[in-house]
Design an enzyme around this catalytic site. Structure first.
Site, PDB file in Angstrom:
ATOM      1  N   ARG A 120       0.819  -1.206   0.000  1.00 49.17           N
ATOM      2  CA  ARG A 120       0.000   0.000   0.000  1.00 49.17           C
ATOM      3  C   ARG A 120       0.854   1.257   0.000  1.00 49.17           C
ATOM      4  O   ARG A 120       0.466   2.282  -0.532  1.00 49.17           O
ATOM      5  CB  ARG A 120      -0.901  -0.025   1.234  1.00 49.17           C
ATOM      6  CG  ARG A 120      -1.564   1.289   1.557  1.00 49.17           C
ATOM      7  CD  ARG A 120      -2.651   1.103   2.579  1.00 49.17           C
ATOM      8  NE  ARG A 120      -3.647   0.173   2.095  1.00 49.17           N
ATOM      9  CZ  ARG A 120      -4.393  -0.629   2.870  1.00 49.17           C
ATOM     10  NH1 ARG A 120      -4.234  -0.607   4.187  1.00 49.17           N
ATOM     11  NH2 ARG A 120      -5.273  -1.435   2.348  1.00 49.17           N
ATOM     12  N   TYR A 121       1.974   1.198   0.682  1.00 45.70           N
ATOM     13  CA  TYR A 121       2.855   2.359   0.801  1.00 45.70           C
ATOM     14  C   TYR A 121       4.058   2.162  -0.121  1.00 45.70           C
ATOM     15  O   TYR A 121       4.416   1.037  -0.441  1.00 45.70           O
ATOM     16  CB  TYR A 121       3.322   2.501   2.255  1.00 45.70           C
ATOM     17  CG  TYR A 121       2.193   2.723   3.239  1.00 45.70           C
ATOM     18  CD1 TYR A 121       1.552   3.955   3.310  1.00 45.70           C
ATOM     19  CD2 TYR A 121       1.771   1.706   4.089  1.00 45.70           C
ATOM     20  CE1 TYR A 121       0.519   4.165   4.217  1.00 45.70           C
ATOM     21  CE2 TYR A 121       0.739   1.905   4.993  1.00 45.70           C
ATOM     22  CZ  TYR A 121       0.120   3.143   5.056  1.00 45.70           C
ATOM     23  OH  TYR A 121      -0.898   3.348   5.943  1.00 45.70           O
ATOM     24  N   ARG A 124       7.314   0.062   1.692  1.00 45.77           N
ATOM     25  CA  ARG A 124       7.204  -1.025   2.658  1.00 45.77           C
ATOM     26  C   ARG A 124       5.994  -1.894   2.354  1.00 45.77           C
ATOM     27  O   ARG A 124       5.010  -1.429   1.771  1.00 45.77           O
ATOM     28  CB  ARG A 124       7.154  -0.498   4.098  1.00 45.77           C
ATOM     29  CG  ARG A 124       6.069   0.524   4.379  1.00 45.77           C
ATOM     30  CD  ARG A 124       6.528   1.425   5.527  1.00 45.77           C
ATOM     31  NE  ARG A 124       5.451   2.256   6.067  1.00 45.77           N
ATOM     32  CZ  ARG A 124       5.017   3.374   5.501  1.00 45.77           C
ATOM     33  NH1 ARG A 124       5.523   3.791   4.360  1.00 45.77           N
ATOM     34  NH2 ARG A 124       4.055   4.068   6.078  1.00 45.77           N
ATOM     35  N   CYS A 133      -3.387 -17.786  15.070  1.00 44.71           N
ATOM     36  CA  CYS A 133      -2.945 -16.995  16.216  1.00 44.71           C
ATOM     37  C   CYS A 133      -2.967 -17.881  17.458  1.00 44.71           C
ATOM     38  O   CYS A 133      -3.629 -18.916  17.477  1.00 44.71           O
ATOM     39  CB  CYS A 133      -3.862 -15.793  16.439  1.00 44.71           C
ATOM     40  SG  CYS A 133      -3.597 -14.476  15.236  1.00 44.71           S
ATOM     41  N   CYS A 137      -8.527 -12.514  19.004  1.00 44.79           N
ATOM     42  CA  CYS A 137      -9.132 -11.268  19.488  1.00 44.79           C
ATOM     43  C   CYS A 137     -10.474 -11.114  18.789  1.00 44.79           C
ATOM     44  O   CYS A 137     -10.550 -11.197  17.558  1.00 44.79           O
ATOM     45  CB  CYS A 137      -8.262 -10.070  19.126  1.00 44.79           C
ATOM     46  SG  CYS A 137      -6.514 -10.262  19.511  1.00 44.79           S
ATOM     47  N   CYS A 140     -10.837  -8.819  15.578  1.00 44.94           N
ATOM     48  CA  CYS A 140      -9.739  -9.011  14.618  1.00 44.94           C
ATOM     49  C   CYS A 140     -10.041  -8.359  13.268  1.00 44.94           C
ATOM     50  O   CYS A 140     -11.061  -8.637  12.640  1.00 44.94           O
ATOM     51  CB  CYS A 140      -9.483 -10.494  14.414  1.00 44.94           C
ATOM     52  SG  CYS A 140      -8.244 -10.827  13.141  1.00 44.94           S
ATOM     53  N   ARG A 142      -8.584  -8.964  10.545  1.00 45.39           N
ATOM     54  CA  ARG A 142      -8.528  -9.968   9.471  1.00 45.39           C
ATOM     55  C   ARG A 142      -9.363 -11.191   9.787  1.00 45.39           C
ATOM     56  O   ARG A 142      -9.032 -12.307   9.390  1.00 45.39           O
ATOM     57  CB  ARG A 142      -7.077 -10.371   9.194  1.00 45.39           C
ATOM     58  CG  ARG A 142      -6.285  -9.221   8.693  1.00 45.39           C
ATOM     59  CD  ARG A 142      -4.988  -9.549   8.003  1.00 45.39           C
ATOM     60  NE  ARG A 142      -4.317  -8.272   7.832  1.00 45.39           N
ATOM     61  CZ  ARG A 142      -3.388  -7.804   8.668  1.00 45.39           C
ATOM     62  NH1 ARG A 142      -2.936  -8.534   9.648  1.00 45.39           N
ATOM     63  NH2 ARG A 142      -2.884  -6.604   8.480  1.00 45.39           N
ATOM     64  N   ASP A 301     -11.181  -0.874  13.775  1.00 43.10           N
ATOM     65  CA  ASP A 301     -11.591  -0.965  12.369  1.00 43.10           C
ATOM     66  C   ASP A 301     -13.057  -1.359  12.256  1.00 43.10           C
ATOM     67  O   ASP A 301     -13.626  -1.975  13.156  1.00 43.10           O
ATOM     68  CB  ASP A 301     -10.726  -1.999  11.636  1.00 43.10           C
ATOM     69  CG  ASP A 301      -9.290  -1.525  11.464  1.00 43.10           C
ATOM     70  OD1 ASP A 301      -9.062  -0.293  11.404  1.00 43.10           O
ATOM     71  OD2 ASP A 301      -8.389  -2.383  11.400  1.00 43.10           O
ATOM     72  N   ASP A 338      -7.153   3.586  10.558  1.00 45.38           N
ATOM     73  CA  ASP A 338      -6.783   2.928   9.312  1.00 45.38           C
ATOM     74  C   ASP A 338      -8.016   3.075   8.427  1.00 45.38           C
ATOM     75  O   ASP A 338      -9.062   2.477   8.692  1.00 45.38           O
ATOM     76  CB  ASP A 338      -6.418   1.460   9.568  1.00 45.38           C
ATOM     77  CG  ASP A 338      -5.485   0.915   8.503  1.00 45.38           C
ATOM     78  OD1 ASP A 338      -5.421   1.501   7.400  1.00 45.38           O
ATOM     79  OD2 ASP A 338      -4.832  -0.111   8.756  1.00 45.38           O
ATOM     80  N   LYS A 345      -3.181   4.373   7.144  1.00 38.38           N
ATOM     81  CA  LYS A 345      -3.277   4.927   8.494  1.00 38.38           C
ATOM     82  C   LYS A 345      -3.221   6.442   8.451  1.00 38.38           C
ATOM     83  O   LYS A 345      -2.320   7.025   7.887  1.00 38.38           O
ATOM     84  CB  LYS A 345      -2.133   4.391   9.347  1.00 38.38           C
ATOM     85  CG  LYS A 345      -2.179   2.884   9.513  1.00 38.38           C
ATOM     86  CD  LYS A 345      -1.017   2.375  10.345  1.00 38.38           C
ATOM     87  CE  LYS A 345      -1.011   0.870  10.409  1.00 38.38           C
ATOM     88  NZ  LYS A 345      -0.535   0.259   9.152  1.00 38.38           N
TER      89      LYS A 345
END
Ligand code: PLP
Length: 376
Positions: A120-121, A124, A133, A137, A140, A142, A301, A338, A345
């Site tokens: 996206r950037y 990076r 995981c 969470c 999450c 994702r 998000d 984000d 972000k």
């Protein structure tokens, strides 16, 4: 909340698993084998509310439930509002999906040149290396892919991702995430890290991981030895509440920083969990005690079924305002959203500039006093 905080007041021990010998408790694979997953696993240790029981029934099609014994010990089983409990035990409210929530809330799928790489950037990339995981969470970002409860079938070829990074000389920074990269075997991790180490244009590798928080046992000597071979490796952990800062996490962070790894923390602003200044202040002070720099504070998000955990962004701005000037500058994270649909972000800052013209700027300090700075 924790005045005169001292390490001896931080949580330690084996809790519900006091009978388990140390060699098992400190074995990360024992922790993974003994994760609590079904409602029956949890009912062995606690009562679940009606809301949580329904939450378990819908979780199978949304985002699996799993909690390591280590992390479960931090749950206050007598308090249905426990800030640790609400992060990892599902709620019936997860079935409330509002119109602006999405499966892919920050638009990652649209920026994937090859499976697993989000570019996206300019300089990076985010490299998703697993969908597993140590614990899940409930908010999450994702959850469309993580744990595979929605049948996403994530299985990118790591080597295709590495080739993409090798070919794109504008990439200087690779952020490994997932899922949690530290659940990969030592062999797989070593493969990824050593390949990245050989690429001349890669200046920096970062790992985003909640393993130090959910499964500190994983950060053992053999893993630290792999990390020590890396030229420039940074690690971002994810702690939301001061209760998660245990003696084990403290020791793990010490071991990581002794291995030469700079540590940052990313928190998510969550309703009823850390959405007030006192909790946030305790958290960031504990992070500094562990030599962890609070890096980002995320507005939650717009993931499907997360509205019960989100707050008005003004709450985050007020928290940042209550910290700036009142505590160590290093302790203050950057509050960000984000942006939906792939905007990336975007920082949110309290307003300290009252007026700016061609001659002067009028500023307000942390106490609310005004100051004029003339420059022309
Ligand atoms: C967060 C993120 C990064 C890293 O952003 P920093 O602000 O440098 O920490 C890179 N790529 C993607 C897609 C991200 O979401």
């Amino acid at each position: 909340m924790f005045p005169n905080d001292k390490l001896e007041n931080w949580y330690k021990g084996k809790g519900h698993w006091n009978d388990i010998p140390d060699h098992e408790w400190y074995d990360w694979k024992w922790q993974m084998r003994n994760c609590l997953k079904s409602k029956h696993d949890f009912l062995n240790f606690m009562d679940l509310t009606e809301d949580e029981l329904v939450g378990f029934d819908i979780a199978n099609n949304k985002l699996s439930v799993a909690v390591t014994p280590y992390f479960f010990n931090l749950v206050n089983t007598a308090d249905s509002n426990c800030p640790v409990r609400r992060q990892i035990i599902p709620s019936a409210l997860e079935s409330n999906v509002v119109s602006y929530e999405k499966k892919d809330p920050v638009g990652e799928e649209g920026s994937m040149p090859v499976p697993g790489i989000v570019h996206r950037y300019p300089d990076r990339v985010l490299f998703l290396v697993t969908d597993r995981c140590a614990s899940y969470c409930r908010y999450c970002t994702r959850s469309r892919m993580v744990s595979n409860a929605q049948d996403y079938g994530f299985s990118p070829s790591i080597d295709i991702g590495l080739q993409y990074i090798e070919k794109n000389k504008s990439i200087r920074d690779v952020l490994l995430s997932g899922g949690d990269p530290l659940l990969l075997s030592n062999n797989k991790l070593e493969h990824i890290l050593s390949r990245l180490r050989e690429i001349d244009h890669i200046e920096l590798v970062r790992i985003g991981s909640r393993v130090p928080v959910f499964l500190p046992q994983r950060i053992n000597e053999s893993l630290l030895n792999i990390f020590k071979q890396q030229k420039n490796l940074w690690l971002s952990i994810h702690v939301n509440h001061p209760k998660e800062c245990t003696e084990d996490l403290f020791n793990t962070c010490r071991n990581l920083s002794d291995a030469g790894i700079p540590l940052g923390n990313q928190s998510v602003l969550l309703k009823g969990i850390n959405d007030n200044s006192n909790v946030m202040k305790s958290l960031i002070h504990r992070l500094l005690m562990m030599k962890v720099k609070p890096y980002y504070l995320y507005q939650c998000d717009l993931i499907e079924g997360s509205s019960h955990l989100r707050v008005n962004p003004q709450v985050g701005l007020n928290i940042i305002h209550s910290l700036r000037g009142h505590t160590t500058g290093y302790a203050i994270p950057q509050f960000v959203i984000d942006a939906p649909s792939g905007g990336g972000k975007i920082p949110l800052n309290p307003e300290y500039v009252k007026d700016l013209d061609s001659e002067k700027i009028i500023l307000e300090n942390y106490q609310g006093n005004e100051y004029t700075y003339n420059f022309n």
